[in-house]
Design an enzyme around this catalytic site. Structure first.
Site, short mmCIF file in Angstrom:
data_model
loop_
_atom_site.label_atom_id
_atom_site.label_comp_id
_atom_site.label_asym_id
_atom_site.label_seq_id
_atom_site.Cartn_x
_atom_site.Cartn_y
_atom_site.Cartn_z
N GLU A 4 0.81 -1.22 0.00
CA GLU A 4 0.00 0.00 0.00
C GLU A 4 0.84 1.26 0.00
OE1 GLU A 4 -0.77 -2.68 1.81
OE2 GLU A 4 -2.76 -3.23 1.05
N HIS B 229 -10.63 -4.10 10.32
CA HIS B 229 -11.21 -3.79 9.01
C HIS B 229 -12.38 -2.81 9.14
CE1 HIS B 229 -8.85 -7.22 7.64
NE2 HIS B 229 -9.22 -7.00 6.42
#
Ligand SMILES: Cc1ncc(C[n+]2csc(CCOP(=O)(O)OP(=O)(O)O)c2C)c(N)n1
Ligand SMILES: [Mg+2]
Lengths: 327, 344
Positions: free
Chosen positions: A60, A126
């Site tokens: 990322e 998450h």
């Protein structure tokens, strides 16, 4: 002409039209080309635009860094992080690189960082609500649509914007259907929408809470209480003018968010409104938000942590009878 | 990787020097992992387990081989695909299943779910929702072990997809530079979600990449529990001798999709069949145990029956477990010692 499609399909439509219009738009992220991302948010785009959608390794920081550098050098990247939680591994690239280039060098970073956000399954790591943090970072725009039409209109604006836009799509709205205008349908950045007009209480919400607020408004209407529901759509810059005009009419404000209440967007709006419109207020502003906790796996624990319709209703009633404290 | 072009039957395993009764226990644990995980998809699809899970069916030998090479005091961290590690580490099937169901009797009282099942009292710091992040926790545990002289090692599992995230190599470099008692354990099942890892990875060898960081890196057949056990045992001895970390790459395969119910169209049926026919870790171990007279058919059937009963009991236990107390939804987020806190 409009068609009834899902929020994901509306996103694809917006991206597709912009990619046809502008060759500089380029997509990178994991599992993008075939699958269209982990939420199928870009399904079809990979095969329709060969060479302009790229599967990235799970990197990322490098993805966002590549987006920033590519944006400085002529592309208009969409860096798709799948879950916005994975932005945490690219925070320097977002906050110190993407958000700073225009200020330091006078060069914008036309990049969209897309992430699926909001509260649903997959537990603590998450389900971070990062939007207030992004909105707190000078140099970033933050968008979180609640309808398919706005998703299309806002991604088109985001892709035309010369600054980095964090584009958040709520997990639970992926499959939401709605009418979406075909072709050029552009929703301006920084403009809230009045979802339901009313003169008694203003409720400001975004993301999945908008529909919840609309349902509560519907119920209260049967009792003769007219709730105005404002969907922020853009979390930075905030459309304070629309909220102000509404509050000056209703005299009452509830701000609602699924993010932890402490330090959230709602607190910012409450502060700004009392500064500008204190003497128009008939009751203390109420903030509705999540408990100060990470999100659990167990559905009842999730439900207990985030605002319910009942909580929203209580907050609205509290503005009608200010002596009644809200828990 | 072993050349299987000529092979027609399950490949042999390397069990030299291992205790026969131990090996039967390994097979029993591998069978339990398989049965447990194979029960999960239907439970997810029917909603009894909220959300989906990442199962490691096919990767059982990695977990059991590695875990049996560690001592109870060693630290282990896992990934988003964590059930095989947890069960091999000794997490109770009942508590694991109840956690998956989101119930009060789960390992985390329902708050953790599949990716965060842990057993802190067993030094098992759980699964992780963030690719590569578990290794960082193992790194820190290894640092503490070195500083405290505790005689522990720490093992961190991660997948092949994680070899492209910077945090993994930052941890490995630090462990190599400081000679920490760390075992960086890569479970290479060839795919990260639907992306063949080779297609997004520079170079053609993960272990060679690791060697560049200045630590021994070994590739091992991850479908051979004995082989996995041996390399981890050796890595542990090196670590305890003060010689620093070891990188292990185990070649393995997940039979099912990345997450519950997901397609596997990105790979061929022939590939899947080859792994199942020739390399299945349970079949290979069973064949070896039978051949060496350690496990006859009756004993094997009994082992399988016990495994199925354990899974059925775990499911019943989870079903009967109450939902968590809603008042706990925001409990235990921080615990500031009252002595440290002004004006509560
Ligand atoms: C930092 C981060 N990025 C992306 C993801 C989403 N994600 C979850 S599992 C996964 C693939 C991991 O592949 P691998 O490391 O090979 O493990 P495997 O699933 O094969 O066991 C991805 C991309 C994540 N959890 N964390
Ligand atoms: Mg993998």
């Amino acid at each position: 002409m409009s068609t009834r499609i899902t929020l994901s399909q509306a996103f694809q439509q917006g991206v597709r039209e912009e990619m046809e219009r502008d060759d500089a738009i380029f997509v990178l992220g994991t599992d993008m080309v075939e699958r269209g991302g982990h939420f199928a948010q870009l399904r079809g785009i990979g095969s329709e635009f060969p060479g302009r959608v790229r599967d990235a390794p799970i990197s990322e920081a490098a993805m966002v860094a590549a987006g920033v550098g590519a944006a400085l050098n002529g592309l208009r990247p969409i860096v798709d992080l799948n879950f916005i939680d994975f932005a945490l591994g690219a925070m320097d690239e977002i906050v110190n690189q993407a958000a700073k280039a225009r200020f330091m060098w006078g060069r914008g970073v036309p990049m969209v960082i897309r992430g699926t956000a909001g509260i649903a399954f997959y537990a603590a790591q998450h389900n971070n609500s990062l939007e207030a943090g992004f909105a707190h970072t000078p140099g970033l725009l933050v968008v979180m649509p609640s309808t398919p039409a706005d998703t299309k209109g806002l991604i088109k604006s985001a892709l035309r914007c010369d600054d980095p836009v964090v584009f958040l799509m709520h997990k639970s709205l992926t499959g939401l259907r709605g009418e979406v205008p075909e072709g050029e349908h552009v929703v301006p950045l920084g403009e809230a929408a009045i979802r339901r007009a009313g003169d008694d209480v203003t409720v400001v919400a975004y993301g999945a809470l908008v529909a919840r607020a609309e349902r509560v408004a519907e119920r209260l209407a049967t009792e003769g209480v007219a709730v105005e529901v404002i969907d922020l759509r853009t979390l930075f810059p905030l459309d304070l003018a629309t909220i102000e005009a509404s509050v000056r009419r209703t005299g009452r404000l509830v701000v609602a968010s699924e993010a932890p209440r402490h330090g959230g967007i709602g607190g910012e709006i409450a502060a700004a409104i009392q500064e500008s419109s204190f003497f128009y207020l008939d009751a203390p502003i109420q903030r509705v938000g999540a408990l100060h906790t990470p999100i659990s796996h167990s559905p009842p624990l999730i439900a207990a942590a985030i605002p319910s319709e009942e909580q929203l209703e209580r907050a609205i009633r509290a503005t009608l009878t200010p002596q009644e404290a809200v828990a | 990787m072993i050349d299987v072009s000529e092979a027609r039957e399950p490949l042999p395993v390397s069990l030299d020097g291992l205790d026969g009764q131990d090996l039967v226990e390994w097979l029993a644990t591998m069978q339990l992992i398989r049965d447990f995980e194979e029960a999960l998809d239907p439970l997810c699809l029917s909603g009894r387990i909220p959300g989906g899970v990442h199962v490691a069916v096919g990767q059982e030998a990695v977990a059991v081989g590695a875990m049996r090479a560690l001592e109870p005091g060693d630290v282990v961290t896992s990934s988003h695909r964590p059930h095989h590690h947890g069960l091999a580490r000794g997490v109770e099937p009942n508590a694991m299943m109840a956690e998956l169901f989101g119930r009060a009797d789960g390992t985390g009282g329902g708050r953790c779910g599949t990716m965060h099942i842990a057993a802190m009292d067993r030094h098992y710091y759980g699964g992780n929702g963030i690719v590569g992040a578990g290794l960082g926790l193992a790194l820190g545990a290894a640092l503490a072990a070195q500083v405290r002289g505790s005689g522990q090692v720490a093992l961190g599992f991660f997948g092949d997809g994680a070899v492209n995230i910077g945090r993994v190599w930052e941890a490995i470099n630090m462990a190599a530079a400081w000679k920490l008692p760390l075992i960086a354990f890569c479970e290479n099942n060839l795919y990260a979600v639907e992306t063949p890892t080779a297609s997004v990875t520079g170079g053609d060898s993960i272990v060679r990449r690791a060697e560049g960081f200045g630590l021994p890196a070994v590739q091992v057949d991850g479908q051979d529990a004995g082989a996995v056990h041996r390399v981890v045992r050796e890595a542990r001895e090196r670590a305890l001798a003060g010689e620093g970390p070891t990188f292990v790459e185990a070649l393995t395969y997940r039979y099912q999709g990345h997450n519950t119910g997901q397609v596997t169209s990105y790979r061929t049926d022939a590939e899947v069949e080859e792994w199942k026919q020739l390399r299945d870790p349970l079949v290979r171990l069973r064949v070896a145990l039978t051949a060496s007279g350690l496990l006859d058919d009756d004993a094997y059937d009994a082992l399988c029956a016990r495994s199925r009963e354990t899974v059925a009991a775990a499911t019943a236990f989870a079903d009967a477990s109450p939902w968590p107390d809603l008042a706990t939804a925001d409990a235990g987020v921080t615990e500031i010692d009252p002595k440290l806190r002004g004006n509560p």
